[in-house]
Enzyme design. Structure first.
Site, PDB file in Angstrom:
ATOM      1  N   HIS A 110       2.641   1.714   8.306  1.00 35.02           N
ATOM      2  CA  HIS A 110       4.008   1.944   8.820  1.00 35.02           C
ATOM      3  C   HIS A 110       4.995   1.125   7.976  1.00 35.02           C
ATOM      4  CE1 HIS A 110       7.121   2.959  11.698  1.00 35.02           C
ATOM      5  NE2 HIS A 110       7.525   1.698  11.585  1.00 35.02           N
ATOM      6  N   ALA A 180       5.045  -3.669  -0.822  1.00 40.42           N
ATOM      7  CA  ALA A 180       4.222  -3.960   0.355  1.00 40.42           C
ATOM      8  C   ALA A 180       3.150  -2.898   0.638  1.00 40.42           C
ATOM      9  CB  ALA A 180       5.120  -4.134   1.578  1.00 40.42           C
TER      10      ALA A 180
HETATM   11  C1  GRF Z   1       5.049   5.766   3.762  1.00 40.41           C
HETATM   12  O1  GRF Z   1       6.296   5.147   3.765  1.00 40.41           O
HETATM   13  C2  GRF Z   1       4.225   5.315   4.958  1.00 40.41           C
HETATM   14  O2  GRF Z   1       4.487   4.019   5.352  1.00 40.41           O
HETATM   15  C3  GRF Z   1       4.662   6.272   6.017  1.00 40.41           C
HETATM   16  O3  GRF Z   1       4.854   7.506   5.352  1.00 40.41           O
HETATM   17  C4  GRF Z   1       5.166   7.260   3.977  1.00 40.41           C
HETATM   18  C5  GRF Z   1       4.197   8.031   3.137  1.00 40.41           C
HETATM   19  O4  GRF Z   1       4.480   7.951   1.794  1.00 40.41           O
HETATM   20  N1  GRF Z   1       3.719   6.316   7.103  1.00 40.41           N
HETATM   21  P1  GRF Z   1       3.483   8.516   0.699  1.00 40.41           P
HETATM   22  O5  GRF Z   1       3.193   9.985   1.071  1.00 40.41           O
HETATM   23  O6  GRF Z   1       2.240   7.699   0.722  1.00 40.41           O
HETATM   24  O7  GRF Z   1       4.217   8.407  -0.580  1.00 40.41           O
END
Ligand code: GRF
Length: 207
Positions: A110, A180
């Site tokens: 998250h 992060a």
């Molecule tokens: C990330 O920001 C993650 O924290 C959230 O959805 C986004 C996914 O990004 N749950 P990606 O598809 O991995 O680029």
């Protein structure tokens, strides 16, 4: 060897980070056996295919009800029988049945420091917009186990990221991913695959 299934919906940068961490042995004792996407156009699918990882799309739109959709997802996961499931930008809720069956075996990433800026409906860019609207000076990311309540499962790792004066939600999202998310997701998967995470009373303890 731990078998991992990664669930995705979008750009797949966290999936990519995990694949690279496994290749470079920053994550040991792990292999991604399957990537499940909720969307056939997800860039994450290309990333998986480029690394020769098996993929499947299960799109909610092709099911009459959420129950039927969740049953299909459950069957797919049960059949694959992974040691760990990683939700890496998966935009669907997973059913209680799935969460119970894979208790403390489903991780989510998250993009904030839980319990700030999280909960039902607070995902993606909305998280970063809320951080900027509040004027918070620090945000970050959290990897946690999934339980039946949104973003409330045991926290595994967190990492803080500075908010800058001229940030837009998009700029902040990118910094949070780079500084992060990609790091702590790989680290948490490595801890899991080394049997170093222990859960008691909804808290994790790391050996
Ligand atoms: C990330 O920001 C993650 O924290 C959230 O959805 C986004 C996914 O990004 N749950 P990606 O598809 O991995 O680029």
């Amino acid at each position: 060897m731990n078998k991992i299934v990664v669930l995705v919906s979008g750009s797949g940068t966290n999936l990519n980070a995990l694949i690279n961490a496994i290749k470079s042995k920053k994550v040991r004792n792990a292999e991604i056996s399957l990537v499940v996407s909720s969307n056939e156009n997800a860039k994450a699918l290309e990333i998986a295919k480029n690394s020769k990882i098996k993929t499947i799309t299960i799109n909610r739109k092709n099911f009459n009800s959420n129950e039927e959709y969740q049953d299909e997802l459950f069957l797919c996961l049960k059949k694959e029988n992974p040691n760990l499931i990683v939700l890496a930008g998966f935009l669907q809720i997973v059913s209680e049945k799935i969460v119970r069956y894979f208790k403390n075996k489903i991780m989510n990433i998250h993009p904030s420091l839980i319990p700030a800026f999280c909960g039902n409906g607070v995902y993606g860019l909305k998280v970063h917009k809320a951080v900027l609207e509040k004027g918070a000076k620090v945000t970050g990311a959290t990897v946690h186990f999934v339980n039946e309540f949104a973003d409330e499962g045991p926290i595994i790792l967190q990492k803080a990221v500075k908010v800058k004066q001229n940030d837009t939600p998009e700029i902040l999202q990118e910094r949070v991913k780079q500084q992060a998310e990609w790091k702590i997701l790989a680290k948490a998967v490595n801890l899991f695959c080394s049997n170093k995470i222990y859960v008691k009373n909804n808290k994790t303890y790391i050996n």
